[in-house]
Design an enzyme around this catalytic site. Structure first.
Site, PDB file in Angstrom:
ATOM      1  N   CYS A 125       0.756  -1.188   0.116  1.00  0.00           N
ATOM      2  CA  CYS A 125      -0.082  -0.048  -0.112  1.00  0.00           C
ATOM      3  C   CYS A 125       0.776   1.276   0.024  1.00  0.00           C
ATOM      4  O   CYS A 125       0.384   2.349  -0.267  1.00  0.00           O
ATOM      5  CB  CYS A 125      -0.887   0.018   1.295  1.00  0.00           C
ATOM      6  SG  CYS A 125      -2.031  -1.418   1.319  1.00  0.00           S
ATOM      7  N   CYS A 170     -14.680  -0.979   6.391  1.00  0.00           N
ATOM      8  CA  CYS A 170     -13.518  -1.487   5.446  1.00  0.00           C
ATOM      9  C   CYS A 170     -13.219  -0.688   3.869  1.00  0.00           C
ATOM     10  O   CYS A 170     -14.207  -0.373   3.366  1.00  0.00           O
ATOM     11  CB  CYS A 170     -13.663  -2.791   4.998  1.00  0.00           C
ATOM     12  SG  CYS A 170     -14.395  -4.069   6.120  1.00  0.00           S
ATOM     13  N   SER A 171     -12.214  -0.495   3.593  1.00  0.00           N
ATOM     14  CA  SER A 171     -11.991   0.108   2.486  1.00  0.00           C
ATOM     15  C   SER A 171     -12.375  -0.958   1.375  1.00  0.00           C
ATOM     16  O   SER A 171     -12.136  -1.979   1.270  1.00  0.00           O
ATOM     17  CB  SER A 171     -10.572   0.621   2.177  1.00  0.00           C
ATOM     18  OG  SER A 171      -9.447  -0.323   2.359  1.00  0.00           O
ATOM     19  N   ILE A 205     -12.484  -2.409  -2.845  1.00  0.00           N
ATOM     20  CA  ILE A 205     -11.452  -2.878  -3.810  1.00  0.00           C
ATOM     21  C   ILE A 205     -11.480  -1.781  -4.977  1.00  0.00           C
ATOM     22  O   ILE A 205     -12.920  -1.476  -5.271  1.00  0.00           O
ATOM     23  CB  ILE A 205     -11.898  -4.144  -4.392  1.00  0.00           C
ATOM     24  CG1 ILE A 205     -11.535  -5.151  -3.255  1.00  0.00           C
ATOM     25  CG2 ILE A 205     -10.989  -4.582  -5.730  1.00  0.00           C
ATOM     26  CD1 ILE A 205     -11.812  -6.640  -3.594  1.00  0.00           C
ATOM     27  N   HIS A 235      -9.227   2.633  -2.557  1.00  0.00           N
ATOM     28  CA  HIS A 235      -7.955   2.100  -2.285  1.00  0.00           C
ATOM     29  C   HIS A 235      -7.228   1.225  -3.279  1.00  0.00           C
ATOM     30  O   HIS A 235      -7.337   0.184  -3.143  1.00  0.00           O
ATOM     31  CB  HIS A 235      -8.015   1.611  -0.969  1.00  0.00           C
ATOM     32  CG  HIS A 235      -6.556   0.933  -0.412  1.00  0.00           C
ATOM     33  ND1 HIS A 235      -5.495   1.727  -0.476  1.00  0.00           N
ATOM     34  CD2 HIS A 235      -6.275   0.009   0.352  1.00  0.00           C
ATOM     35  CE1 HIS A 235      -4.506   1.111  -0.127  1.00  0.00           C
ATOM     36  NE2 HIS A 235      -4.608   0.110   0.541  1.00  0.00           N
TER      37      HIS A 235
END
Length: 384
Positions: free
Chosen positions: A83, A201-202, A204, A328
């Site tokens: 990341c 949650c981030s 996809i 992200h």
């Protein structure tokens, strides 16, 4: 030790989200790069070197981008640091400018994730970790439960991070999600790993972001005379989150990343006006802000509900919407954070503008969250 700052002469992004299979990683990277060049009023002939951050597209993705962009033959380097890949590419460009190797460096962070997942190919979270159920969501869920037990934080307070960041992204035309959500929506979302749900949650994502960095000589060469925020320093540290068998949320690696950022940039935590934080999960924003020393230990959850980390608050965090709402695409995230800091420091952030923003920090972490496996953390400090 401090190095000469690099000037962000131009930045560009495409909207993060889900792109069709026929839109390639190279397509996205080229679009973002051309936007950054246009923003600076520069052309390809000015670029001395290309730095590309990405994770899942192989060792020569940067060279393919260079060929499609028209920079074939220039120095090209690929940077894979999970990341933190995009921010690591920015760090290497900053070092090259300070060393006098280049005057103008183009940095691109890019990732195409959705077609990999749709095709059944998923990023490897670590064979051993996955075998015993220790995937990212599980690790951050343990972090959240430990934080709640240690500091008396509530589930509502942790979920408030998602509400805040989605509210910010309403004003970001590059964000994957541009609609507000309320607290009940977060709390009632599909469970992922107790106590975290889907909206903790981030997502996809696919996307690309680019930054044209220049030395003072490069600025003169381009004839740039507008506001050009400076990259004062880019820290890069590695290691486990914890030391020994201590507090799960001690975030030793964040503490060290913060110390390096202050040492390299010559500014301190009290000088920071806004933060772009790697909020891959709601709890991550809280514990990493505390780990950096920007929020007192145990107070991050209450800061969220008190509005201190919202636009107009004491220390706005993720005015872009962060990973939770901007999206992200892992290789692009660090470059996108620098784009946001640049817009903020130029006063060009529109409805998400932080008033009188003078100094900003961006934090990215790549790797696992447990106490034994290593990760890498980047900290980018910028000033107008």
């Amino acid at each position: 030790m401090t190095l000469a700052p690099a000037h962000a002469a131009g930045v560009g992004m495409i909207r993060f989200g889900r792109y069709p299979a026929d839109v390639t990683l190279e397509d996205m990277a080229v679009r973002a790069a051309r936007a950054a060049l246009d923003d600076a009023g520069a052309d390809l002939a000015a670029v001395d070197g290309l730095y590309v951050g990405h994770v899942f597209r192989g060792p020569v993705a940067g060279q393919r981008v260079a060929a499609q962009l028209g920079l074939d033959g220039r120095p090209v380097s690929n940077h894979e640091n999970y990341c933190a890949s995009g921010a690591t590419a920015i760090r290497e460009a900053w070092v090259a400018l300070a060393a006098g190797l280049h005057d103008v460096a183009l940095v691109i962070g890019v990732e195409k994730m959705t077609d990999r997942v749709a095709g059944g190919v998923r990023p490897d979270p670590g064979d051993l970790d996955a075998a015993v159920g220790y995937v990212m969501a599980a690790g951050h869920a343990m972090s959240a439960r430990r934080y709640m037990a240690d500091h008396g934080a509530s589930r509502d307070q942790i979920a408030a991070v998602a509400v805040k960041n989605h509210a910010h992204s309403v004003h970001n035309p590059y964000a994957q999600y541009q609609k507000p959500i309320d607290l009940p929506t977060v709390l009632n979302a599909r469970p992922i790993a107790e106590p975290l749900g889907l909206l903790d949650c981030s997502p996809i994502s696919d996307g690309a972001a680019a930054v044209l960095l220049c030395s003072p000589a490069g600025l003169r060469r381009l004839g740039v005379d507008g506001p050009t925020p400076r990259v004062l320093g880019v820290g890069l540290v590695s290691g486990s989150v914890q030391t020994g068998l201590g507090d799960l949320n001690a975030e030793d690696v964040s503490r060290r990343a913060g110390e390096q950022a202050w040492a390299l940039s010559g500014v301190g935590p009290d000088d920071v006006d806004l933060v772009e934080m790697h909020d891959c999960f709601t709890i991550a924003e809280i514990v990493r802000m505390e780990g950096l020393g920007l929020i007192p230990r145990g107070e991050g959850a209450t800061w969220s509900t008190a509005g201190h980390t919202s636009l107009g608050g004491r220390l706005p965090v993720n005015p872009s919407g962060g990973l939770l709402s901007r999206g992200h695409p892992v290789g692009a995230t660090g470059a996108a954070q620098v784009c946001e800091l640049t817009w903020q420091l130029r006063g060009d952030a529109g409805g998400r503008q932080v008033e009188d923003a003078r100094t900003g920090l961006a934090y990215c972490k790549g790797g696992t969250v447990n106490g034994t496996d290593g990760g890498s953390v980047t900290t980018v400090v910028m000033a107008r």
